[in-house]
Design an enzyme around this catalytic site. Structure first.
Site, PDB file in Angstrom:
ATOM      1  N   ASP A 240     -10.646  26.179  23.526  1.00  0.00           N
ATOM      2  CA  ASP A 240     -11.790  26.271  23.339  1.00  0.00           C
ATOM      3  C   ASP A 240     -12.701  25.163  24.360  1.00  0.00           C
ATOM      4  O   ASP A 240     -13.602  25.531  25.329  1.00  0.00           O
ATOM      5  CB  ASP A 240     -12.927  26.579  22.245  1.00  0.00           C
ATOM      6  CG  ASP A 240     -12.720  28.272  21.589  1.00  0.00           C
ATOM      7  OD1 ASP A 240     -11.402  28.647  20.533  1.00  0.00           O
ATOM      8  OD2 ASP A 240     -13.935  29.018  22.116  1.00  0.00           O
ATOM      9  N   ASN A 250      -8.731  25.040  19.122  1.00  0.00           N
ATOM     10  CA  ASN A 250      -9.358  27.055  19.192  1.00  0.00           C
ATOM     11  C   ASN A 250      -8.924  27.034  18.033  1.00  0.00           C
ATOM     12  O   ASN A 250      -9.868  26.149  16.884  1.00  0.00           O
ATOM     13  CB  ASN A 250      -7.767  27.112  19.898  1.00  0.00           C
ATOM     14  CG  ASN A 250      -7.594  28.352  19.957  1.00  0.00           C
ATOM     15  OD1 ASN A 250      -8.156  28.716  20.584  1.00  0.00           O
ATOM     16  ND2 ASN A 250      -6.407  29.156  19.174  1.00  0.00           N
TER      17      ASN A 250
HETATM   18  O1  MRU Z   1     -15.104  32.017  17.812  1.00  0.00           O
HETATM   19  P1  MRU Z   1     -14.121  33.588  19.352  1.00  0.00           P
HETATM   20  O2  MRU Z   1     -14.036  34.403  19.097  1.00  0.00           O
HETATM   21  O3  MRU Z   1     -15.566  32.486  20.491  1.00  0.00           O
HETATM   22  O4  MRU Z   1     -13.046  32.290  19.183  1.00  0.00           O
HETATM   23  C1  MRU Z   1     -12.419  32.069  20.412  1.00  0.00           C
HETATM   24  C2  MRU Z   1     -11.455  31.917  20.397  1.00  0.00           C
HETATM   25  O5  MRU Z   1     -11.061  30.453  20.379  1.00  0.00           O
HETATM   26  C3  MRU Z   1     -10.387  31.889  21.594  1.00  0.00           C
HETATM   27  O6  MRU Z   1      -9.511  31.621  20.947  1.00  0.00           O
HETATM   28  C4  MRU Z   1     -10.613  30.837  22.583  1.00  0.00           C
HETATM   29  O7  MRU Z   1     -11.640  31.052  23.702  1.00  0.00           O
HETATM   30  C5  MRU Z   1      -9.277  31.724  23.859  1.00  0.00           C
HETATM   31  S1  MRU Z   1     -10.338  32.785  24.868  1.00  0.00           S
HETATM   32  C6  MRU Z   1      -9.168  32.645  26.102  1.00  0.00           C
END
Ligand code: MRU
Length: 347
Positions: A240, A250
């Protein structure tokens, strides 16, 4: 691209507006909502209809297009007035994924370059949002190719959260590498459940199933045992926000996976586009970790008892660069990431 291994699209731009696949309703039903206002797009991000760092950034870019269209239709001579407030609404939707802020900056630059006498801001902004969307898919295909090279001798891979087509413009980051590598040679793919939102169980497994890629679901707490069993050689995740030194934020649980992986001699790969690297953030300590409502964590059993039972619900964590073996981007790979090694990506 091998389209048979990439059939899902979370965001579709049409003349009506932005179609968003409501990920909260998967895997039970596939429902798209058409959003025509910036507030609706911000709400779709905040309420987890659209998730995953790149997908959030792309949705925000289209949100800016809708905001400008609305402002221009109401007041063609001063359409810029209030637009920054609209961008602020999008920026406030979620804090950790840097792609959101990166996309808003890209759109801001287009707005700044337009003269006040521009006949209509809609077209150049729409063009930029579509370019961001397309470039993300292209980056994913490149990362799939670069990352798969590391997996030639692997027989098993473990992934966490959802990093596939649903979390991006299409194809996916970590799941893109898995798609590319499985397309070359069959491998066992394991996906964690990913409590508390179950992105692995509800999204990754569904998506792989749509694309006919066999995968095995495990409880988050089974990951260390899986590594100990020798069935996986790589843990592959998305990100992220990656700090300038390679520390990676992440989905919650990634840090624990990296600790277990190092203990068992399993390699750790992070796959993310350049838009996920936050060069202004020196290390992971500076990354704002989103904490969501404790009600999301309390199971049905505890509903209504929130006042007596407390829960802590951080939804991301930071994996130190020292526990990561390789970061894969569309501009190249960084082995044993550090501040210095990461800088090569800029060259
Ligand atoms: O809370 P989320 O579902 O938005 O979190 C998503 C993640 O942590 C993913 O692993 C990250 O965004 C990478 S997406 C290619």
């Amino acid at each position: 691209m091998n389209s048979s291994v990439d059939t899902v699209r979370p965001l579709v731009w049409t003349h009506q507006g932005l179609e968003v696949l409501d990920q909260r309703r998967l895997p039970d039903e596939v429902v798209y909502h058409t959003y025509q206002s910036v507030d609706q797009v911000a709400e779709a991000i905040a309420s987890m209809q659209v998730r995953g760092a790149p997908a959030i950034g792309i949705a925000a870019a289209y949100g800016v297009v809708l905001a400008a269209r609305d402002r221009f239709s109401r007041n063609p001579l001063s359409w810029r007035d209030g637009l920054e407030t609209d961008l602020g609404v999008l920026a406030a939707s979620r804090p950790t994924a840097v792609n959101l802020f990166w996309a808003l900056d890209r759109m801001r630059a287009v707005i700044a370059a337009l003269s006040d006498s521009s006949p209509n801001p809609f077209e150049p902004l729409e063009k930029e949002a579509i370019a961001i969307h397309k470039a993300d898919i292209e980056a994913n295909l490149m990362m799939g190719h670069l990352g798969a090279r590391y997996l030639q001798n692997a027989s098993g891979i473990l992934t966490h959260c959802n990093t596939g087509s649903l979390a991006t413009g299409g194809y996916g980051t970590a799941l893109g590498v898995i798609r590319s590598s499985v397309a070359e040679r069959a491998k066992a793919v394991y996906a964690t459940e990913t409590r508390p939102w179950s992105q692995g169980a509800r999204l990754t497994i569904w998506e792989l199933n749509q694309d006919k890629i066999p995968a095995t679901l495990i409880a988050d707490s089974a990951a260390a045992l899986l590594m100990q069993s020798g069935r996986v050689q790589w843990v592959i995740v998305g990100a992220d926000r990656i700090a300038a030194n390679g520390d990676t934020a992440n989905k919650i649980g990634t840090y624990a996976l990296s600790v277990a992986a190092r203990h068992h001699g399993v390699k750790m790969m992070v796959v993310a586009p350049m838009s996920t690297i936050d060069w202004k953030t020196a290390s992971g300590q500076e990354i704002h970790i989103e904490e969501r409502d404790s009600a999301e964590l309390l199971s049905e059993k505890f509903r209504g008892k929130e006042s007596v039972i407390s829960a802590w619900n951080p939804v991301f964590d930071v994996t130190p660069a020292g526990l990561i073996d390789v970061i894969v981007t569309e501009k190249g790979v960084v082995e044993n990431p550090s501040m210095e090694a990461m800088r090569h990506l800029l060259g």
